[in-house]
Motif scaffolding. Structure first.
Motif, PDB file in Angstrom:
ATOM      1  N   THR A  79     -74.894  56.825  18.212  1.00  0.00           N
ATOM      2  CA  THR A  79     -75.375  55.449  18.430  1.00  0.00           C
ATOM      3  C   THR A  79     -74.279  54.460  18.069  1.00  0.00           C
ATOM      4  OG1 THR A  79     -77.596  56.201  17.902  1.00  0.00           O
ATOM      5  CG2 THR A  79     -77.227  53.823  17.883  1.00  0.00           C
ATOM      6  N   ARG A  80     -73.589  54.758  16.934  1.00  0.00           N
ATOM      7  CA  ARG A  80     -72.499  53.871  16.521  1.00  0.00           C
ATOM      8  C   ARG A  80     -71.364  53.870  17.547  1.00  0.00           C
ATOM      9  NH1 ARG A  80     -70.716  55.417  10.807  1.00  0.00           N
ATOM     10  NH2 ARG A  80     -72.835  55.982  10.234  1.00  0.00           N
ATOM     11  N   ALA A  81     -71.232  54.991  18.267  1.00  0.00           N
ATOM     12  CA  ALA A  81     -70.172  55.107  19.278  1.00  0.00           C
ATOM     13  C   ALA A  81     -70.577  54.430  20.599  1.00  0.00           C
ATOM     14  CB  ALA A  81     -69.848  56.578  19.529  1.00  0.00           C
ATOM     15  N   GLY A  82     -71.824  53.874  20.646  1.00  0.00           N
ATOM     16  CA  GLY A  82     -72.233  53.116  21.838  1.00  0.00           C
ATOM     17  C   GLY A  82     -73.170  53.850  22.766  1.00  0.00           C
ATOM     18  N   ALA A  83     -73.600  55.026  22.417  1.00  0.00           N
ATOM     19  CA  ALA A  83     -74.524  55.775  23.296  1.00  0.00           C
ATOM     20  C   ALA A  83     -75.980  55.438  22.962  1.00  0.00           C
ATOM     21  CB  ALA A  83     -74.282  57.268  23.140  1.00  0.00           C
ATOM     22  N   GLN A  84     -76.848  55.673  23.972  1.00  0.00           N
ATOM     23  CA  GLN A  84     -78.288  55.547  23.683  1.00  0.00           C
ATOM     24  C   GLN A  84     -78.805  56.950  23.377  1.00  0.00           C
ATOM     25  OE1 GLN A  84     -77.886  54.038  27.350  1.00  0.00           O
ATOM     26  NE2 GLN A  84     -76.689  52.611  26.086  1.00  0.00           N
ATOM     27  N   VAL A  85     -79.417  57.072  22.218  1.00  0.00           N
ATOM     28  CA  VAL A  85     -79.807  58.416  21.773  1.00  0.00           C
ATOM     29  C   VAL A  85     -81.299  58.445  21.486  1.00  0.00           C
ATOM     30  CG1 VAL A  85     -79.375  60.210  20.042  1.00  0.00           C
ATOM     31  CG2 VAL A  85     -77.530  58.652  20.715  1.00  0.00           C
ATOM     32  N   SER A  86     -81.910  59.513  21.938  1.00  0.00           N
ATOM     33  CA  SER A  86     -83.297  59.738  21.504  1.00  0.00           C
ATOM     34  C   SER A  86     -83.363  61.109  20.858  1.00  0.00           C
ATOM     35  CB  SER A  86     -84.246  59.642  22.709  1.00  0.00           C
ATOM     36  OG  SER A  86     -83.872  60.555  23.700  1.00  0.00           O
ATOM     37  N   THR A  87     -84.058  61.162  19.749  1.00  0.00           N
ATOM     38  CA  THR A  87     -84.094  62.400  18.950  1.00  0.00           C
ATOM     39  C   THR A  87     -85.357  63.187  19.272  1.00  0.00           C
ATOM     40  OG1 THR A  87     -82.956  61.191  17.205  1.00  0.00           O
ATOM     41  CG2 THR A  87     -83.933  63.308  16.592  1.00  0.00           C
ATOM     42  N   HIS A  88     -85.145  64.434  19.529  1.00  0.00           N
ATOM     43  CA  HIS A  88     -86.275  65.345  19.757  1.00  0.00           C
ATOM     44  C   HIS A  88     -86.272  66.407  18.662  1.00  0.00           C
ATOM     45  CE1 HIS A  88     -87.196  63.724  23.802  1.00  0.00           C
ATOM     46  NE2 HIS A  88     -85.908  63.351  23.711  1.00  0.00           N
ATOM     47  N   ALA A  89     -87.247  67.299  18.677  1.00  0.00           N
ATOM     48  CA  ALA A  89     -87.408  68.264  17.581  1.00  0.00           C
ATOM     49  C   ALA A  89     -86.163  69.138  17.394  1.00  0.00           C
ATOM     50  CB  ALA A  89     -88.620  69.146  17.855  1.00  0.00           C
ATOM     51  N   ASP A  90     -85.605  69.629  18.478  1.00  0.00           N
ATOM     52  CA  ASP A  90     -84.468  70.553  18.325  1.00  0.00           C
ATOM     53  C   ASP A  90     -83.232  70.096  19.113  1.00  0.00           C
ATOM     54  OD1 ASP A  90     -85.501  70.897  20.802  1.00  0.00           O
ATOM     55  OD2 ASP A  90     -85.386  73.096  20.801  1.00  0.00           O
ATOM     56  N   HIS A  91     -83.283  68.886  19.707  1.00  0.00           N
ATOM     57  CA  HIS A  91     -82.104  68.416  20.435  1.00  0.00           C
ATOM     58  C   HIS A  91     -82.095  66.897  20.522  1.00  0.00           C
ATOM     59  CE1 HIS A  91     -85.155  68.394  23.615  1.00  0.00           C
ATOM     60  NE2 HIS A  91     -84.385  67.482  24.206  1.00  0.00           N
ATOM     61  N   LEU A  92     -80.972  66.393  20.992  1.00  0.00           N
ATOM     62  CA  LEU A  92     -80.852  64.959  21.216  1.00  0.00           C
ATOM     63  C   LEU A  92     -80.711  64.722  22.722  1.00  0.00           C
ATOM     64  CD1 LEU A  92     -78.090  64.048  18.554  1.00  0.00           C
ATOM     65  CD2 LEU A  92     -80.572  63.794  18.310  1.00  0.00           C
ATOM     66  N   VAL A 108     -78.886  62.115  25.137  1.00  0.00           N
ATOM     67  CA  VAL A 108     -77.849  61.080  25.004  1.00  0.00           C
ATOM     68  C   VAL A 108     -77.569  60.469  26.377  1.00  0.00           C
ATOM     69  CG1 VAL A 108     -75.493  60.583  24.234  1.00  0.00           C
ATOM     70  CG2 VAL A 108     -76.841  62.376  23.099  1.00  0.00           C
ATOM     71  N   ASP A 109     -77.649  59.158  26.441  1.00  0.00           N
ATOM     72  CA  ASP A 109     -77.332  58.439  27.687  1.00  0.00           C
ATOM     73  C   ASP A 109     -76.226  57.429  27.399  1.00  0.00           C
ATOM     74  OD1 ASP A 109     -79.265  59.342  29.737  1.00  0.00           O
ATOM     75  OD2 ASP A 109     -80.721  58.694  28.223  1.00  0.00           O
ATOM     76  N   GLY A 110     -75.594  56.979  28.438  1.00  0.00           N
ATOM     77  CA  GLY A 110     -74.618  55.912  28.311  1.00  0.00           C
ATOM     78  C   GLY A 110     -73.257  56.362  27.819  1.00  0.00           C
ATOM     79  N   VAL A 111     -72.913  57.591  28.060  1.00  0.00           N
ATOM     80  CA  VAL A 111     -71.543  58.051  27.727  1.00  0.00           C
ATOM     81  C   VAL A 111     -70.807  58.367  29.028  1.00  0.00           C
ATOM     82  CG1 VAL A 111     -71.972  58.942  25.399  1.00  0.00           C
ATOM     83  CG2 VAL A 111     -72.399  60.401  27.385  1.00  0.00           C
ATOM     84  N   ASP A 112     -69.517  57.992  29.067  1.00  0.00           N
ATOM     85  CA  ASP A 112     -68.746  58.194  30.299  1.00  0.00           C
ATOM     86  C   ASP A 112     -68.506  59.667  30.569  1.00  0.00           C
ATOM     87  OD1 ASP A 112     -68.641  55.540  30.711  1.00  0.00           O
ATOM     88  OD2 ASP A 112     -66.688  55.242  29.765  1.00  0.00           O
ATOM     89  N   LYS A 113     -68.058  60.336  29.523  1.00  0.00           N
ATOM     90  CA  LYS A 113     -67.728  61.757  29.698  1.00  0.00           C
ATOM     91  C   LYS A 113     -68.382  62.586  28.597  1.00  0.00           C
ATOM     92  CE  LYS A 113     -63.203  60.696  31.660  1.00  0.00           C
ATOM     93  NZ  LYS A 113     -61.759  60.614  31.403  1.00  0.00           N
ATOM     94  N   PRO A 114     -68.839  63.770  28.914  1.00  0.00           N
ATOM     95  CA  PRO A 114     -69.445  64.639  27.887  1.00  0.00           C
ATOM     96  C   PRO A 114     -68.474  64.940  26.737  1.00  0.00           C
ATOM     97  CG  PRO A 114     -69.944  65.446  30.073  1.00  0.00           C
ATOM     98  CD  PRO A 114     -68.980  64.352  30.252  1.00  0.00           C
ATOM     99  N   ALA A 115     -67.176  64.967  27.038  1.00  0.00           N
ATOM    100  CA  ALA A 115     -66.191  65.283  25.993  1.00  0.00           C
ATOM    101  C   ALA A 115     -66.233  64.273  24.851  1.00  0.00           C
ATOM    102  CB  ALA A 115     -64.784  65.311  26.613  1.00  0.00           C
ATOM    103  N   ALA A 116     -66.645  63.046  25.168  1.00  0.00           N
ATOM    104  CA  ALA A 116     -66.711  62.013  24.131  1.00  0.00           C
ATOM    105  C   ALA A 116     -67.724  62.404  23.057  1.00  0.00           C
ATOM    106  CB  ALA A 116     -67.092  60.691  24.769  1.00  0.00           C
ATOM    107  N   VAL A 117     -68.769  63.059  23.459  1.00  0.00           N
ATOM    108  CA  VAL A 117     -69.807  63.485  22.511  1.00  0.00           C
ATOM    109  C   VAL A 117     -69.234  64.528  21.553  1.00  0.00           C
ATOM    110  CG1 VAL A 117     -72.046  64.650  22.286  1.00  0.00           C
ATOM    111  CG2 VAL A 117     -71.666  62.971  24.119  1.00  0.00           C
ATOM    112  N   THR A 118     -68.562  65.541  22.111  1.00  0.00           N
ATOM    113  CA  THR A 118     -68.015  66.610  21.253  1.00  0.00           C
ATOM    114  C   THR A 118     -66.964  66.047  20.302  1.00  0.00           C
ATOM    115  OG1 THR A 118     -66.505  67.158  23.041  1.00  0.00           O
ATOM    116  CG2 THR A 118     -68.450  68.519  22.844  1.00  0.00           C
ATOM    117  N   ARG A 119     -66.175  65.082  20.835  1.00  0.00           N
ATOM    118  CA  ARG A 119     -65.111  64.530  19.984  1.00  0.00           C
ATOM    119  C   ARG A 119     -65.701  63.764  18.786  1.00  0.00           C
ATOM    120  NH1 ARG A 119     -62.697  61.554  23.546  1.00  0.00           N
ATOM    121  NH2 ARG A 119     -63.509  59.557  22.792  1.00  0.00           N
TER     122      ARG A 119
END
Lengths: 333, 338
Positions: free
Chosen positions: A250-263, A265-276
């Protein structure tokens, strides 16, 4: 690629003394390229059948422009009709004639050789029942006959309104194969259907209509991609790390919704940004998958016709596009 | 031509049209058979039998008169005279003279071709007109109501051409049936007249008159078919034409006739359609007003008359056809086919 079918700004208003006027088509646009199987989708009462009837000269429009095979219609319909095969809504035939007589009379009217009659009956699987009266046919058989009548002219453009209506599963599969074969032979097919899984499987492109206006159009993959939202499903090695990960993303600018065993994530340009972002805080991803959508969910989203618990949606309750759209599309506008 | 061929084939394949035509033919046959069965050739033997019957009738009348006279005199003598039964003077009871019993009264019915065939042409036209009306209505009405018309318009998106071609096919079919049955009708009644009547004095002028009546009958048949077709096309259902025709007949003709008679309208029949159809077929219909007295120089009282001639009937037919067919074509041009 050349456009086989073009509709621009098509308008049709039904007037009733008792109920006032109803805007069935409100500046509708549609383009179908040659050689494609094009899906034409919309909720009940959205204007699909009105569009097809108007295109085929059965209904007079109040405005707009239409062209088939490069010729303006309805003026040029007598010229292009020989190259357009169509079934509109439910198949309707004189019940006391046999299938062969029905097609034979149409062949005479359209200057089609009589040999073509048995060819198309065989194509749709009705050869054995050709001498039976249409009134003895099931809905699926009538549907096959309707498709046969549309194919009789060996058209360049085939317009089929709900061709799978009443067909058994085998029939639906046969119809799908037939559509593909026809498209492969160079025929352009416009397919109106509510079986969205079929449309997704068969069609190259789609147009979605709601309340008389186009809400989406283009190749199926593009329409799906446009409405997938670029969402990602993120799982971590430890479920307990999900709240921390959600805060970081969220701090990195993504929209996140939390579920029981996963998140999610919307609003990220590339999936690699999440891993980084997560790896920088020693949080390791066990699954990172783009969220895919199907045509049905896109359709429901675009037309606003997804069922809501405890609500009974009315026929005219669908999405209106455009800022100047009327507030109500039903009778009494 | 391909569309005409298709529509003509469609007409011939329509089961209802076939049944209606067959029904009409059966009625025509029944009329011919009935005429044959109820008429007889008049020869010397028939004249002799009639003469004998007239003589017998005369003798019975003499016997009855004698008996009545006797009973009258007996009643007078016994004092039980019934003034309601017998005249005051019993001698007044006398038989009718012999020449009052004409042999021709006792001749069997015979078919005089020259005198009676004209009425048979009217009967032929009336039966065929009914068939034409229903067949015409069904031919287009069933196409509209079952969606066949919409299907056809997808193939030939020329509305007026499609409708007029269908009408052309219908009229061609009706013309064919009318010509064939007309020829058979003439043949049948010529045979009936030859076997059970007379064909004497059938001059070329008579044939010409029959020909003109036949042509007027043919016009009625074709107009009936076209009007049925137009009404069913307007209502997009066979029932529209049949219901409309029934409504006109029941309300517009029987009902109107009763109301006009109750109101004491002079020449009430002049407001009724059948009068004009009859005038068209018979060249002239003379209506009489028995409430009016036109005194002659001999003092005789003659009713007032009104003539309705075939031109009046023709005008009505033409106007009716133009209105219904015009409306059907206009609607076809502008309506949405849904």
């Amino acid at each position: 690629m050349t456009a086989v079918l073009e509709i621009a700004g098509l308008r049709k208003t039904y007037k009733s003394r008792r109920r006032g006027a109803r805007q069935a088509l409100d500046g509708f646009d549609m383009t179908v390229e040659a050689g494609q199987v094009h899906g034409f989708l919309g909720p009940n009462g959205s204007g699909k059948t009105t569009t097809l009837r108007t295109l085929l000269g059965l209904i007079k429009p109040n405005g707009g422009r239409m062209a088939i095979l490069g010729q303006e219609v309805p003026a040029a319909l007598p010229v292009v009709a020989g190259q357009v095969g169509a079934i509109v809504e439910s198949p309707q035939f004189f019940p006391h004639f046999t299938a062969r007589d029905t097609l034979s009379l149409l062949a005479d009217a359209g200057r089609v050789p009589q040999t073509r009659v048995m060819e198309v009956l065989e194509l749709v699987g009705l050869q054995e029942r050709a001498k039976e009266r249409v009134k003895t046919y099931s809905l699926g058989m009538k549907q096959r006959l309707a498709v046969a009548s549309a194919l009789l002219k060996n058209p360049k453009l085939l317009i089929l309104d709900e061709p799978a209506n009443g067909l058994d599963p085998g029939g639906i599969r046969e119809m799908r194969t037939l559509m593909r074969d026809l498209a492969a032979s160079g025929m352009t097919v416009v397919l109106s259907s509510h079986i969205l899984g079929e449309i997704q499987l068969i069609c190259d492109s789609v147009t979605i209509i709601s309340r008389g206006r186009r809400v989406a159009a283009g190749p199926v993959a593009e329409v799906l991609a446009q409405h997938s939202g670029g969402g990602l499903r993120v799982r971590l090695e430890a479920v307990t790390d999900l709240p921390v990960a959600a805060e970081l993303l969220t701090r990195a600018g993504a929209q996140v919704s939390t579920h029981a065993d996963h998140l999610m994530v919307d609003g990220v340009d590339k999936p690699a940004a999440v891993t980084r972002v997560l790896a920088e805080r020693d949080l390791y991803v066990s699954e990172l998958a783009p969220v895919t959508v199907d045509l049905e969910s896109v359709f429901l989203e675009l037309t606003g016709t997804a069922p809501m618990p405890g609500q009974h949606r009315q026929v005219d309750e669908s999405v209106v596009v455009g800022a100047d759209a009327p507030a109500q599309g039903g009778w009494g506008v | 031509m391909s569309l005409f061929k298709a529509e003509f084939r469609r007409l011939l394949k329509r089961r209802f049209v076939r049944y209606m035509t067959l029904g009409g033919l059966l009625v025509l046959i029944a009329v011919a058979v009935g005429t044959f069965a109820t008429n007889h050739k008049i020869g010397p033997a028939e004249f002799a039998a009639a003469e004998q019957q007239a003589e017998q009738q005369y003798r019975e009348n003499v016997r009855w008169a004698t008996e009545e006279k006797k009973q009258c005199e007996q009643a007078k003598a016994s004092g039980n005279f019934d003034a309601n039964r017998f005249p005051a003077d019993c001698s007044q009871i006398s038989p009718a003279p012999r020449d009052a019993f004409e042999a021709r009264w006792f001749l069997p019915s015979t078919f005089d071709f020259r005198r009676q065939f004209e009425d048979m042409i009217t009967a032929w036209a009336a039966i065929l007109a009914l068939v034409a009306f229903v067949a015409g209505a069904s031919f287009i009405g069933a196409e509209w109501s079952t969606g066949g018309m919409m299907n056809l318009l997808l193939w030939r998106p020329q509305r007026l051409r499609v409708l007029l071609t269908k009408l052309g096919a219908l009229l061609t079919g009706l013309l064919g049936v009318a010509l064939v049955t007309a020829a058979a009708w003439v043949g049948a009644f010529w045979a009936i007249a030859s076997l059970r009547g007379t064909t004497e004095k059938t001059t070329s002028g008579v044939w010409q008159s029959f020909g003109l009546t036949g042509l007027r009958g043919l016009a009625v048949v074709l107009v009936a078919g076209a009007v049925g077709f137009a009404l069913a096309s307007l209502g997009r259902h066979t029932a529209m034409a049949l219901g409309g025709a029934l409504g006109v007949m029941v309300v517009g003709q029987f009902g109107l006739g009763i109301v006009l008679n109750m109101a004491g309208v002079t020449f009430a029949e002049a407001w009724l359609l059948p009068t004009y159809l009859l005038a068209w077929m018979q060249k002239k219909v003379v209506l009489q007003d028995w409430d009016a007295c036109n005194a002659t120089y001999t003092g005789e009282c003659k009713p007032a008359t009104m003539e309705i001639v075939w031109q009046d009937g023709g005008t009505l037919l033409a106007v009716g056809l133009a209105l219904t067919l015009g409306a059907a074509l206009w609607m076809m041009r502008r309506r949405d086919v849904a």
